[in-house]
Structure formats: C-alpha cells, structure tokens
Scaffold this motif. Structure first.
Motif, PDB file in Angstrom:
ATOM      1  N   ARG A  83      30.023 -93.588 -18.331  1.00 56.87           N
ATOM      2  CA  ARG A  83      30.952 -94.704 -18.521  1.00 56.87           C
ATOM      3  C   ARG A  83      31.090 -95.551 -17.251  1.00 56.87           C
ATOM      4  O   ARG A  83      32.178 -95.730 -16.700  1.00 56.87           O
ATOM      5  N   PRO A  84      29.973 -96.119 -16.795  1.00 52.14           N
ATOM      6  CA  PRO A  84      30.035 -96.903 -15.549  1.00 52.14           C
ATOM      7  C   PRO A  84      30.685 -98.266 -15.759  1.00 52.14           C
ATOM      8  O   PRO A  84      30.771 -98.778 -16.881  1.00 52.14           O
ATOM      9  N   GLY A 104      27.088-100.555 -23.041  1.00 53.07           N
ATOM     10  CA  GLY A 104      28.202-100.201 -22.171  1.00 53.07           C
ATOM     11  C   GLY A 104      28.501-101.262 -21.145  1.00 53.07           C
ATOM     12  O   GLY A 104      28.826-102.409 -21.469  1.00 53.07           O
ATOM     13  N   ALA A 105      28.366-100.899 -19.897  1.00 52.83           N
ATOM     14  CA  ALA A 105      28.745-101.768 -18.783  1.00 52.83           C
ATOM     15  C   ALA A 105      27.814-102.964 -18.648  1.00 52.83           C
ATOM     16  O   ALA A 105      26.708-102.974 -19.171  1.00 52.83           O
ATOM     17  N   PRO A 106      28.257-103.994 -17.935  1.00 50.87           N
ATOM     18  CA  PRO A 106      27.360-105.087 -17.571  1.00 50.87           C
ATOM     19  C   PRO A 106      26.146-104.552 -16.810  1.00 50.87           C
ATOM     20  O   PRO A 106      26.216-103.518 -16.143  1.00 50.87           O
ATOM     21  N   ALA A 110      26.253 -99.113  -4.243  1.00 50.90           N
ATOM     22  CA  ALA A 110      27.283 -98.135  -4.594  1.00 50.90           C
ATOM     23  C   ALA A 110      28.689 -98.678  -4.373  1.00 50.90           C
ATOM     24  O   ALA A 110      29.647 -98.198  -4.994  1.00 50.90           O
ATOM     25  N   ARG A 111      28.820 -99.685  -3.511  1.00 49.52           N
ATOM     26  CA  ARG A 111      30.131-100.283  -3.245  1.00 49.52           C
ATOM     27  C   ARG A 111      30.453-101.440  -4.184  1.00 49.52           C
ATOM     28  O   ARG A 111      31.539-102.027  -4.097  1.00 49.52           O
ATOM     29  N   ARG A 112      29.541-101.740  -5.106  1.00 44.65           N
ATOM     30  CA  ARG A 112      29.730-102.912  -5.958  1.00 44.65           C
ATOM     31  C   ARG A 112      30.839-102.744  -6.988  1.00 44.65           C
ATOM     32  O   ARG A 112      31.403-103.730  -7.469  1.00 44.65           O
ATOM     33  N   ALA A 113      31.137-101.517  -7.377  1.00 41.94           N
ATOM     34  CA  ALA A 113      32.151-101.275  -8.416  1.00 41.94           C
ATOM     35  C   ALA A 113      32.695 -99.866  -8.251  1.00 41.94           C
ATOM     36  O   ALA A 113      32.123 -99.038  -7.527  1.00 41.94           O
ATOM     37  N   GLY A 114      33.787 -99.595  -8.936  1.00 39.79           N
ATOM     38  CA  GLY A 114      34.377 -98.266  -8.847  1.00 39.79           C
ATOM     39  C   GLY A 114      33.464 -97.186  -9.402  1.00 39.79           C
ATOM     40  O   GLY A 114      33.424 -96.068  -8.883  1.00 39.79           O
ATOM     41  N   ARG A 115      32.713 -97.514 -10.462  1.00 44.55           N
ATOM     42  CA  ARG A 115      31.788 -96.556 -11.078  1.00 44.55           C
ATOM     43  C   ARG A 115      30.458 -97.277 -11.311  1.00 44.55           C
ATOM     44  O   ARG A 115      30.335 -98.110 -12.209  1.00 44.55           O
ATOM     45  N   VAL A 116      29.486 -96.949 -10.481  1.00 43.65           N
ATOM     46  CA  VAL A 116      28.171 -97.582 -10.538  1.00 43.65           C
ATOM     47  C   VAL A 116      27.153 -96.583 -11.068  1.00 43.65           C
ATOM     48  O   VAL A 116      27.151 -95.403 -10.679  1.00 43.65           O
ATOM     49  N   ALA A 117      26.289 -97.023 -11.954  1.00 41.91           N
ATOM     50  CA  ALA A 117      25.161 -96.216 -12.424  1.00 41.91           C
ATOM     51  C   ALA A 117      23.870 -96.964 -12.123  1.00 41.91           C
ATOM     52  O   ALA A 117      23.844 -98.201 -12.104  1.00 41.91           O
ATOM     53  N   TRP A 168      20.770 -87.725 -12.863  1.00 43.03           N
ATOM     54  CA  TRP A 168      21.778 -87.318 -11.889  1.00 43.03           C
ATOM     55  C   TRP A 168      23.166 -87.645 -12.445  1.00 43.03           C
ATOM     56  O   TRP A 168      23.380 -88.729 -12.971  1.00 43.03           O
ATOM     57  N   SER A 169      24.076 -86.703 -12.306  1.00 44.18           N
ATOM     58  CA  SER A 169      25.448 -86.977 -12.769  1.00 44.18           C
ATOM     59  C   SER A 169      26.418 -86.072 -12.010  1.00 44.18           C
ATOM     60  O   SER A 169      25.998 -85.133 -11.329  1.00 44.18           O
TER      61      SER A 169
END
Length: 237
Positions: free
Chosen positions: A44-45, A111-113, A136-143, A236-237
């Motif tokens: 759920r990125p 899901g996400a953009p 990795a700093r672009r959003a709270g949850r990045v995939a 990876w998760s």
C-alpha cells in the motif's frame, strides 16, 4: 521511506507478443514477476517508481501515462505507464520501462501514483545510491519496481559471448537480492558489471540506496539464465 520493492528482468522477450513462439520459455519468470508485484500492491505505497536501464534518450524521469512500445523488436504493441495523465506528448519510455509498464498492466496495478526513472548503465555506484536515498524521501511509503538483467555472458551463444566471471557475478547479485542486502548490492563491481553487460547493476544499486535503514526482508523468486543472460526476480518487504 522504502516499504517494498520488486526486482524483475527487463528483456522485451518477457512480453509474449514479442517472444512469439518462444513465449513458454519465460513463463516461470512471468509468474515470479506477478508474485513480486503482488508484494508491492500489498505494501500500500503512496508512490511507486519504476526504475530501469536506459540509453541517453531515455534517462531521467518519465511521468505516469507516458507511452512505450516494442516496434523496434518487430511488434506493433503500445503500452502506457499506468493511467493516462494527459502526458501523451512525453518522451517515449525506454524498453526496460516499457516492459515494466506491461507488467503493471498485466497485474492490474490500480494503487499509488506511478513514475518512471531511466538510469544510465555506466552511472557510478555513489550516484546510484544517492539517487535511491532521494527516492526513498519522496513520500511516506515508497515502493520500487526495479527492472534489470544480470550478466549477458553466461554461454557462448549469449549476447556478450561466454565470460567465466559471469556466473559468479550473477550469484553474488542473487544472494544480495534474495537477502535484501543493500550493502552487498552496493558492493557489486560497476566496472565488472559493465564488462559483463549486466544492465541491472545501476538500477539494483539505486535500490540499495533507497533501502538503507529500511530493514526489509527479501525473497529470491526466480534465478535462471535463458539465452545466456542472467534473469533474477526478487521481492522485498
């Protein structure tokens, strides 16, 4: 921060329309890619970035909705990087990102953009890892969906002919990807990777930078060298 990643090979042959009669040979790889993308969806990125090797014309960012295709491989098939965002005039996706867009469409990503990032194969390790940290700093949850192949020198019929160093290089990459080990990925020799035509080295090292401190666990889902090219799939998760 990075919450999940899927690592997939990027040969256009992964697309059955391109592979034609050889399509069954990569069916196990396609299934593994589907499983890896399932891990991305489950995370759920807030943002998904598709990364792949690219030539000079395809390097840099590509917006959601950008178009790619496989005409240069003899197939009149067009793919879009997820939803149409009014970006039809954007640059064409490089082949690696077109394969990634095909995978996302095949698995019904909703899901996400999504954004694309083309990475030059010669990009230095330090630049790769710093790019990953920035992502990795672009959003709270990045995939990340990381597209890239191992060495292309595994057999005498491989694109780069046989190189005795190729199997060991791919084995090191497989161990690092299966263990979700950013340090081991970052330690892959960029000069050797270039000599072995390992197009995945730079995207994998972007992943290494993004994963620093994330504490993710990894699974290697597929490892083989059809056509003399190392193909790896990991989640990876």
């Amino acid at each position: 921060m990075l919450v999940a990643a899927a690592v997939c090979p990027c040969p256009p042959l992964l697309v059955p329309d391109v592979a034609a009669g050889a399509a069954p040979e990569l069916e196990d790889a396609r299934k593994a890619c589907t499983d890896a993308l399932g891990v991305l969806a489950a995370s759920r990125p807030d943002l998904l970035v598709v990364i792949g090797p690219a030539g000079p014309d395809g390097r840099g960012s590509h917006p959601e909705g950008a178009i790619g295709g496989f005409r240069e491989f003899g197939v009149d098939l067009e793919v879009r990087l997820c939803q149409d965002r009014g970006t039809r005039d954007a640059r064409p996706l490089p082949p690696s990102l077109a394969v990634g867009a095909w995978l996302l469409a095949r698995t019904g990503w909703a899901g996400a953009p999504v954004e694309g990032l083309g990475v030059g194969e010669p990009l230095e390790t330090a630049r790769c890892t710093e790019t990953g940290r920035e992502l990795a700093r672009r959003a709270g949850r990045v995939a990340l969906l990381v597209m890239g192949d191992g060495s292309a020198c595994r057999t005498v019929k491989a694109p780069g002919y046989l190189d005795a160093r190729a199997a060991a290089f791919d084995a090191d990459a497989a161990r690092a990807l299966g263990a979700a080990d950013p340090e081991a990925l970052a330690a892959l020799d960029e000069a050797l990777a270039y000599e072995l035509k390992a197009a995945g080295r730079a995207p994998w090292q972007v992943l290494a930078g993004a994963a620093e401190g994330a504490g993710l666990a990894g699974r290697l889902l597929y490892e083989d060298a059809p056509y003399g090219v190392g193909y790896l799939v990991a989640a990876w998760s």
